[in-house]
Design a protein around this motif. Structure first.
Motif, PDB file in Angstrom:
ATOM      1  N   GLY A   9       0.802  -1.219   0.000  1.00 51.47           N
ATOM      2  CA  GLY A   9       0.000   0.000   0.000  1.00 51.47           C
ATOM      3  C   GLY A   9       0.831   1.263   0.000  1.00 51.47           C
ATOM      4  N   LYS A  10       2.134   1.163   0.128  1.00 51.38           N
ATOM      5  CA  LYS A  10       3.016   2.331   0.124  1.00 51.38           C
ATOM      6  C   LYS A  10       3.629   2.533  -1.256  1.00 51.38           C
ATOM      7  CE  LYS A  10       2.643   3.055   4.604  1.00 51.38           C
ATOM      8  NZ  LYS A  10       2.025   4.276   5.165  1.00 51.38           N
ATOM      9  N   VAL A  11       4.030   3.752  -1.536  1.00 50.21           N
ATOM     10  CA  VAL A  11       4.712   4.044  -2.796  1.00 50.21           C
ATOM     11  C   VAL A  11       6.192   3.718  -2.638  1.00 50.21           C
ATOM     12  CG1 VAL A  11       5.306   5.815  -4.481  1.00 50.21           C
ATOM     13  CG2 VAL A  11       3.062   5.844  -3.382  1.00 50.21           C
ATOM     14  N   VAL A  12       6.696   2.851  -3.512  1.00 49.82           N
ATOM     15  CA  VAL A  12       8.100   2.453  -3.475  1.00 49.82           C
ATOM     16  C   VAL A  12       8.699   2.629  -4.873  1.00 49.82           C
ATOM     17  CG1 VAL A  12       7.789   0.805  -1.594  1.00 49.82           C
ATOM     18  CG2 VAL A  12       7.480   0.047  -3.961  1.00 49.82           C
ATOM     19  N   ALA A  13       9.989   2.731  -4.947  1.00 57.16           N
ATOM     20  CA  ALA A  13      10.694   2.848  -6.224  1.00 57.16           C
ATOM     21  C   ALA A  13      11.181   1.474  -6.632  1.00 57.16           C
ATOM     22  CB  ALA A  13      11.860   3.825  -6.107  1.00 57.16           C
ATOM     23  N   LEU A  14      10.675   0.979  -7.763  1.00 55.12           N
ATOM     24  CA  LEU A  14      11.021  -0.366  -8.225  1.00 55.12           C
ATOM     25  C   LEU A  14      11.798  -0.298  -9.532  1.00 55.12           C
ATOM     26  CD1 LEU A  14       7.659  -2.309  -7.623  1.00 55.12           C
ATOM     27  CD2 LEU A  14       9.701  -2.243  -6.158  1.00 55.12           C
ATOM     28  N   PRO A  15      12.786  -1.186  -9.700  1.00 54.48           N
ATOM     29  CA  PRO A  15      13.480  -1.256 -10.993  1.00 54.48           C
ATOM     30  C   PRO A  15      12.496  -1.673 -12.090  1.00 54.48           C
ATOM     31  CG  PRO A  15      14.711  -2.396  -9.273  1.00 54.48           C
ATOM     32  CD  PRO A  15      13.368  -2.087  -8.695  1.00 54.48           C
ATOM     33  N   PRO A  50       1.855   7.155  -9.687  1.00 56.94           N
ATOM     34  CA  PRO A  50       2.587   5.881  -9.656  1.00 56.94           C
ATOM     35  C   PRO A  50       1.793   4.765 -10.333  1.00 56.94           C
ATOM     36  CG  PRO A  50       2.535   6.918  -7.484  1.00 56.94           C
ATOM     37  CD  PRO A  50       1.565   7.662  -8.346  1.00 56.94           C
ATOM     38  N   VAL A  51       2.513   3.775 -10.819  1.00 64.48           N
ATOM     39  CA  VAL A  51       1.870   2.560 -11.324  1.00 64.48           C
ATOM     40  C   VAL A  51       1.483   1.699 -10.117  1.00 64.48           C
ATOM     41  CG1 VAL A  51       3.182   2.640 -13.467  1.00 64.48           C
ATOM     42  CG2 VAL A  51       4.027   1.269 -11.542  1.00 64.48           C
ATOM     43  N   THR A  52       0.646   0.708 -10.342  1.00 62.73           N
ATOM     44  CA  THR A  52       0.230  -0.202  -9.270  1.00 62.73           C
ATOM     45  C   THR A  52       0.688  -1.610  -9.614  1.00 62.73           C
ATOM     46  OG1 THR A  52      -1.728   1.158  -8.862  1.00 62.73           O
ATOM     47  CG2 THR A  52      -1.719  -1.042  -7.902  1.00 62.73           C
ATOM     48  N   VAL A  53       1.297  -2.288  -8.650  1.00 61.89           N
ATOM     49  CA  VAL A  53       1.830  -3.632  -8.893  1.00 61.89           C
ATOM     50  C   VAL A  53       1.441  -4.559  -7.735  1.00 61.89           C
ATOM     51  CG1 VAL A  53       3.810  -2.717 -10.164  1.00 61.89           C
ATOM     52  CG2 VAL A  53       4.020  -3.147  -7.705  1.00 61.89           C
ATOM     53  N   ALA A  83       5.921   3.074  -7.580  1.00 67.58           N
ATOM     54  CA  ALA A  83       4.862   2.074  -7.705  1.00 67.58           C
ATOM     55  C   ALA A  83       4.168   1.873  -6.366  1.00 67.58           C
ATOM     56  CB  ALA A  83       5.438   0.748  -8.200  1.00 67.58           C
ATOM     57  N   ILE A  84       2.868   1.638  -6.439  1.00 65.72           N
ATOM     58  CA  ILE A  84       2.094   1.289  -5.250  1.00 65.72           C
ATOM     59  C   ILE A  84       1.982  -0.224  -5.205  1.00 65.72           C
ATOM     60  CG2 ILE A  84      -0.140   1.493  -4.083  1.00 65.72           C
ATOM     61  CD1 ILE A  84      -0.545   4.142  -5.572  1.00 65.72           C
ATOM     62  N   LEU A  85       2.412  -0.815  -4.093  1.00 67.56           N
ATOM     63  CA  LEU A  85       2.403  -2.271  -3.946  1.00 67.56           C
ATOM     64  C   LEU A  85       1.094  -2.703  -3.297  1.00 67.56           C
ATOM     65  CD1 LEU A  85       4.130  -4.818  -4.335  1.00 67.56           C
ATOM     66  CD2 LEU A  85       5.014  -4.461  -2.012  1.00 67.56           C
ATOM     67  N   ARG A  86       0.357  -3.576  -4.023  1.00 69.70           N
ATOM     68  CA  ARG A  86      -0.929  -4.061  -3.519  1.00 69.70           C
ATOM     69  C   ARG A  86      -0.901  -5.574  -3.396  1.00 69.70           C
ATOM     70  NH1 ARG A  86      -3.677   0.183  -1.302  1.00 69.70           N
ATOM     71  NH2 ARG A  86      -3.891   1.906  -2.801  1.00 69.70           N
TER      72      ARG A  86
END
Length: 269
Positions: A9-15, A50-53, A83-86
């Protein structure tokens, strides 16, 4: 033990190389010029949404929403994306991917229909149940799914000639072997949706009307007298050595006589 898992649920920076495309992405066509413009904006201002993943495994993520944004980020040369991790299941992922595009009007009618078909197969439910979960009327869902009855060539023709979903639904009322010809006529005459509906209705009425067989009209009394007079005159001439002939043909509502009377002397004269 220190937990290195990324918070859900948090915004993180993903490769970007760790993010895999969604198998439930309904959109098939991406406008390259539009992507280039978005990439330029991202280079200038960064990715604002952000994108959602969701997590698939160690250092592997699956895209849920934001295919267009992710492509533009790659085009802009970004190594990482916000990216937002769901934590979503397959059925939730498919629905979210579809709904994002529908709400943004990013899909053409046939991409929408294929996406809805995929969701129904994934959920294994009725159209009524799926419509309720997707927040749309069941007839609307049914009409969109019917678009897939058109062939791939017909779908491509509709898109290339800028015809609408209503044009597509109109020709679906016709038999399969008459749809392509109708689409060509609609496009050539530049019919709007209402005119296309009227045109298809006209074609259906022509199909439903049985072919008229020629009718043999009853011979009225005066005509019968006239015909008998001709027959009598021909017999009278032939009885007196004049080789007259008559040919009679009956058509739809008429009688045609061709009478030949020699004008020269008869045989032996």
């Amino acid at each position: 033990m220190f937990d290195r898992r990324k918070p859900v649920g948090k915004v993180v920076a993903l490769p970007v190389e760790q993010i895999e495309p969604s198998p439930y992405q309904a959109r098939r066509v991406f406008d390259q010029e539009e992507l280039a413009g978005l990439a330029a904006s991202i280079r200038e201002n960064g990715l604002l949404q952000p994108v959602t993943v969701r997590r698939l495994g160690p250092d592997r993520y699956e895209l849920i929403a934001g295919e267009r944004r992710l492509r533009a980020c790659k085009l802009a040369g970004m190594d990482r994306v916000p990216a937002i991790l769901r934590d979503y299941q397959d059925d939730q992922t498919a629905a979210l991917s579809l709904l994002e595009n529908i709400q943004r009007a990013d899909l053409n009618p046939f991409e929408q229909a294929r996406g809805l078909q995929d969701v129904l197969a994934l959920w294994g439910c009725t159209q009524a149940e799926a419509a309720k979960r997707l927040g749309m009327a069941q007839p609307t869902l049914a009409n969109k799914l019917r678009l897939l009855q058109l062939t791939a060539d017909q779908q491509q023709f509709i898109l290339e000639n800028h015809l609408t979903e209503r044009h597509a639904r109109a020709v679906l009322r016709l038999p399969e072997n008459r749809r392509s010809e109708a689409l060509i006529t609609i496009s050539r005459r530049r019919m709007n949706a209402r005119a296309a509906d009227r045109y298809v209705e006209q074609l259906l009425q022509e199909t439903d009307t049985p072919a008229q067989k020629p009718r043999r009209l009853p011979m009225v009394r005066d005509v019968r007298i006239f015909v008998n007079t001709i027959d009598h005159a021909i017999r009278l001439m032939t009885d007196n050595g004049v080789p007259a002939t008559a040919r009679r043909e009956e058509g739809d509502g008429y009688i045609e006589y061709t009478v030949r009377i020699p004008t020269g002397p008869g045989p032996g004269k």
